[in-house]
Scaffold this motif. Structure first.
Motif, short mmCIF file in Angstrom:
data_model
loop_
_atom_site.label_atom_id
_atom_site.label_comp_id
_atom_site.label_asym_id
_atom_site.label_seq_id
_atom_site.Cartn_x
_atom_site.Cartn_y
_atom_site.Cartn_z
N VAL A 100 0.84 -1.19 0.00
CA VAL A 100 0.00 0.00 0.00
C VAL A 100 0.88 1.24 0.00
N GLU A 101 0.47 2.24 -0.78
CA GLU A 101 1.13 3.54 -0.74
C GLU A 101 0.10 4.65 -0.77
N VAL A 102 0.43 5.75 -0.11
CA VAL A 102 -0.38 6.95 -0.12
C VAL A 102 0.36 8.00 -0.93
N VAL A 103 -0.28 8.48 -1.98
CA VAL A 103 0.34 9.44 -2.90
C VAL A 103 -0.30 10.80 -2.67
N ALA A 104 0.50 11.75 -2.18
CA ALA A 104 0.01 13.09 -1.90
C ALA A 104 0.47 14.05 -2.99
N LEU A 105 -0.43 14.88 -3.49
CA LEU A 105 -0.07 15.83 -4.54
C LEU A 105 0.91 16.88 -4.04
N ARG A 106 0.83 17.20 -2.74
CA ARG A 106 1.70 18.26 -2.21
C ARG A 106 2.05 17.95 -0.76
N LEU A 162 4.29 14.06 -4.37
CA LEU A 162 4.58 14.45 -5.75
C LEU A 162 5.22 15.82 -5.84
N THR A 163 4.89 16.72 -4.93
CA THR A 163 5.56 18.02 -4.86
C THR A 163 5.83 18.36 -3.40
N ASP A 164 6.85 19.14 -3.18
CA ASP A 164 7.23 19.59 -1.83
C ASP A 164 7.22 21.12 -1.84
N VAL A 165 6.19 21.70 -1.22
CA VAL A 165 6.05 23.16 -1.24
C VAL A 165 6.41 23.78 0.10
N ARG A 166 7.13 23.04 0.94
CA ARG A 166 7.61 23.63 2.19
C ARG A 166 8.63 24.72 1.86
N ARG A 178 -2.07 27.80 -13.09
CA ARG A 178 -3.35 27.12 -12.93
C ARG A 178 -3.30 25.73 -13.58
N PRO A 179 -3.92 24.72 -12.97
CA PRO A 179 -3.97 23.39 -13.58
C PRO A 179 -4.88 23.38 -14.80
N ARG A 180 -4.75 22.37 -15.64
CA ARG A 180 -5.55 22.30 -16.87
C ARG A 180 -6.54 21.13 -16.87
N VAL A 181 -6.26 20.08 -16.15
CA VAL A 181 -7.15 18.93 -16.06
C VAL A 181 -7.82 18.89 -14.70
N PRO A 205 -2.30 31.87 -4.92
CA PRO A 205 -2.14 30.96 -6.06
C PRO A 205 -2.92 29.66 -5.83
N PRO A 206 -3.05 28.83 -6.86
CA PRO A 206 -3.81 27.59 -6.69
C PRO A 206 -3.14 26.66 -5.70
N LYS A 207 -3.96 25.98 -4.90
CA LYS A 207 -3.40 25.00 -3.96
C LYS A 207 -2.75 23.86 -4.71
N VAL A 208 -3.40 23.41 -5.77
CA VAL A 208 -2.82 22.38 -6.65
C VAL A 208 -2.56 23.04 -8.00
#
Length: 663
Positions: free
Chosen positions: A33-39, A58-62, A78-81, A90-93
């Protein structure tokens, strides 16, 4: 099996993060099992996670991270999908997280990918990837999401092998809202015993509760209820754990009722189970609660419960009179009465508390893992049984659906799409037998007006999605849409839906005005059309009705042209003269004769599914009304305002006129 859970982040205190961590840990004993976090925005999550679960950020915004992504310009694009929230600046994701998510989905070796966020579900539905199972978890009431999110989310459900919801009531409502045909098993949250088990309520005379201090949590109602019983039980206190925007208002209610020495706002804590365990009664006053993790945690401590019977979680967790008492939401008097029963009867408290402890066990790790494994097994089975359909239009205008892989005795079910973004309720269904692997949807006597999604009903009654192997609409234009047997418009147009599944557009109009030509030139709008199901009379006219008000503000004669044809001319200046500086829109209608009902001027006798971007017309620029105080022209005359008059077909395929200020 390898299972990947997708989540926005693991950093904030919230029920979704807790639920994902709990279920991931429950499955880790038998699966990878893995947990994938966008940020990643913080050093650690407030919720524990089984060390066997792998974490992928997936990203590190610290901002302090030396190898982070905070300075990457894509992080603030801004995201597109991923459905964007324009309020977040700015956008959170951002685009960076979106691109890395798409790359992850294209290359993961997971056997099942599970989205725990509605916006991520949209990305998962559209992503390229391997043959992994795609699942979505709904932790809330999706009909409460923003309309722009539902518009993309509801079609995305159809790309999922299963959509888990928290209660049967949510499944029923969501099936109706989205047109049915989904696998939506009710899977309650995994809530391990509070404190890791072994922690028990101390029984001090406190009513305890916890949650974010927001209006829908109803803590003001709990304070009012406590005020009503506090004089009868002077030894009891109230402790509310949590923080949020309602803190000052709730404190004000406490002070107004003179309870400031007995009712306390304890603030947020990461040790909520240990704080709850100090009390003797747990109260949940929420006005809505999709599930109620904290309710189950309190039960596992052996705390009897007094809860609002809100939609939909509590009533699926406790039985009133057994583990606690349910009362109408928002009713302080009813909650006070329930508190009197529990506070005044130590024996009832003890019996309810023990029943609550036992009842909480069905939400523990072992039971939750078994439930989710059953969902995965059923999803894999459904995937292996997926049926492909080839859809076409025959010479009679009927829609033919040839099914590959459908068992004998199956039926094709058409579920009506309700409200575009799925916002309606009570979706209808039309059923057609699949004989020798083929179902025929008749043009005459077929489904009613609307757009219909195609599903397969197997002989055992189970419904599954139908994949679209091919959609051939070449026969549509040669098939009849107007006939003596059924005056007016009767047409069926198959198409491929946003989710890649076959769908059918049905148009049924007893009287119908079909637009054949629209010319915008020499300051005029000239409409040529045909009236089906009636003949234009001497009083026939085209009426322009302002959208929003329903008032007819312009009209022109519709002159008969033989064979049901008509022609009308409207000067563009008549629309510009009613322009007041803000965008104005008129829908165009045909009134066939004096006293007859209006019928919309539409373009439906076409194989084009969405007419708005296809049938376009040149804009007209004409003088508008003079503006008071406008500058004088070179000859000392008032300079008139210029307007752009635009003719177009709306999303309902109806002819409309829009006026805006000319650039």
């Amino acid at each position: 099996m390898k299972i990947a859970f997708l989540i926005v982040d693991r950093d904030h205190i919230g029920g979704v993060v807790s639920a994902v961590h709990n279920l991931a840990g429950a499955l880790a004993g038998r699966h990878e099992v893995e947990v994938v976090a966008l940020r990643r925005a913080r050093d650690r999550s407030p919720f524990p996670l089984d060390p066997r679960v792998r974490v992928v950020n997936l990203t590190d915004v610290r901002p302090e991270s030396p190898t982070g992504d905070a300075e990457d310009p894509l992080a603030v694009q801004r995201p597109r999908v991923y459905p964007d929230d324009p309020a977040q600046k700015p956008p959170k994701v951002g685009r960076l997280a979106e691109l890395r998510l798409l790359r992850y989905l294209a290359g993961t070796d997971a056997d099942a990918v599970v989205s725990s966020n509605p916006r991520i579900t949209v990305v998962l539905a559209r992503a390229d990837g391997g043959g992994y199972l795609r699942l979505a978890q709904e932790h809330s009431h999706p009909w409460g999401y923003a309309r722009e999110v539902k518009r993309e989310l509801y079609p995305a459900y159809r790309a999922m092998d299963a959509v888990t919801v928290l209660t049967p009531e949510v499944a029923e409502r969501l099936q109706a809202d989205t047109g049915g045909g989904h696998s939506m098993p009710a899977v309650p949250n995994c809530v391990p015993p509070a404190g890791g088990g072994g922690l028990r309520a101390a029984g001090a005379p406190f009513i305890v509760t916890g949650g974010v201090l927001k209006p829908h949590k109803g803590f003001d109602v709990l304070v009012e209820a406590f005020a009503k019983v506090s004089g009868e039980f002077p030894e009891w206190g109230l402790r509310i754990h949590g923080g949020g925007p309602e803190k000052a208002r709730i404190r004000g209610v406490i002070e107004e009722r003179g309870l400031y020495e007995r009712a306390h706002l304890m603030g947020p804590t990461e040790r909520l189970p240990w704080e709850l365990a100090k009390g003797a009664v747990f109260a949940l006053p929420s006005k809505r609660e999709p599930f109620g993790n904290v309710l189950v945690e309190a039960m596992s401590l052996g705390l009897p419960v007094v809860s609002a019977d809100c939609d939909h979680g509590p009533r699926n967790i406790i039985t009133s009179g057994k583990e606690g008492l349910l009362v109408p939401p928002g009713d302080a008097e009813a909650m006070a009465d329930a508190l009197r029963v529990v506070l005044g009867d130590p024996r009832a408290r003890s019996e309810m508390g023990e029943a609550a402890r036992i009842g909480a066990e069905r939400f523990d790790e072992a039971h939750s893992a078994e439930r989710f494994e059953a969902v995965l097994e059923e999803a894999a089975k459904r995937r292996s049984q997926e049926v492909q359909g080839r859809v076409s239009v025959d010479g009679s205008g009927d829609v033919r659906i040839d099914l590959h892989g459908a068992p004998e005795g199956s039926e094709v079910v058409l579920h009506r799409r309700t409200g575009g973004a799925g916002g309606g309720r009570g979706a209808e269904a039309a059923v057609f037998p699949a004989e020798a692997g083929t179902a025929v949807v008749p043009r005459l006597g077929g489904p009613g007006e609307g757009e219909w999604r195609v599903a397969l009903r197997r002989p055992d009654g189970a419904e599954t999605a139908v994949g679209c192997a091919a959609c051939d609409t070449s026969g549509y234009l040669g098939a009849p849409r107007l006939s003596r047997e059924a005056p007016g418009l009767r047409s069926l147009l198959p198409y491929v839906g946003e989710d890649g599944a076959p769908a059918v557009r049905s148009r049924v109009r007893t009287v119908h005005a079909e637009v054949r030509s629209v010319r915008t030139e020499e300051g005029r709008i000239t409409v040529v059309g045909e009236l089906w199901g009636a003949e234009p009379g001497p009083g026939a006219r085209v009426e322009a009705v302002r959208r929003g008000s329903g008032v007819c503000e312009a009209e022109a004669p519709a002159r008969a042209a033989g064979g049901g044809g008509f022609r009308a001319e409207l000067p563009a200046r008549v629309f510009a003269s009613r322009f007041r500086g803000e965008e104005a829109i008129w829908d165009l209608w045909l009134r066939p004769d004096e006293g007859a009902d209006r019928t919309g001027l539409c373009r439906l006798d076409t194989d084009v599914l969405r007419t708005t971007p296809v049938f376009t017309h040149p804009d007209l620029t004409v003088p508008g009304p003079r503006r008071p105080g406008a500058r004088l022209g070179p000859l000392g005359l008032l300079r008139p305002r210029r307007c752009t008059v635009r003719v177009y077909f709306s999303s309902a395929d109806r002819l409309a006129v829009k006026v805006v200020a000319a650039p």
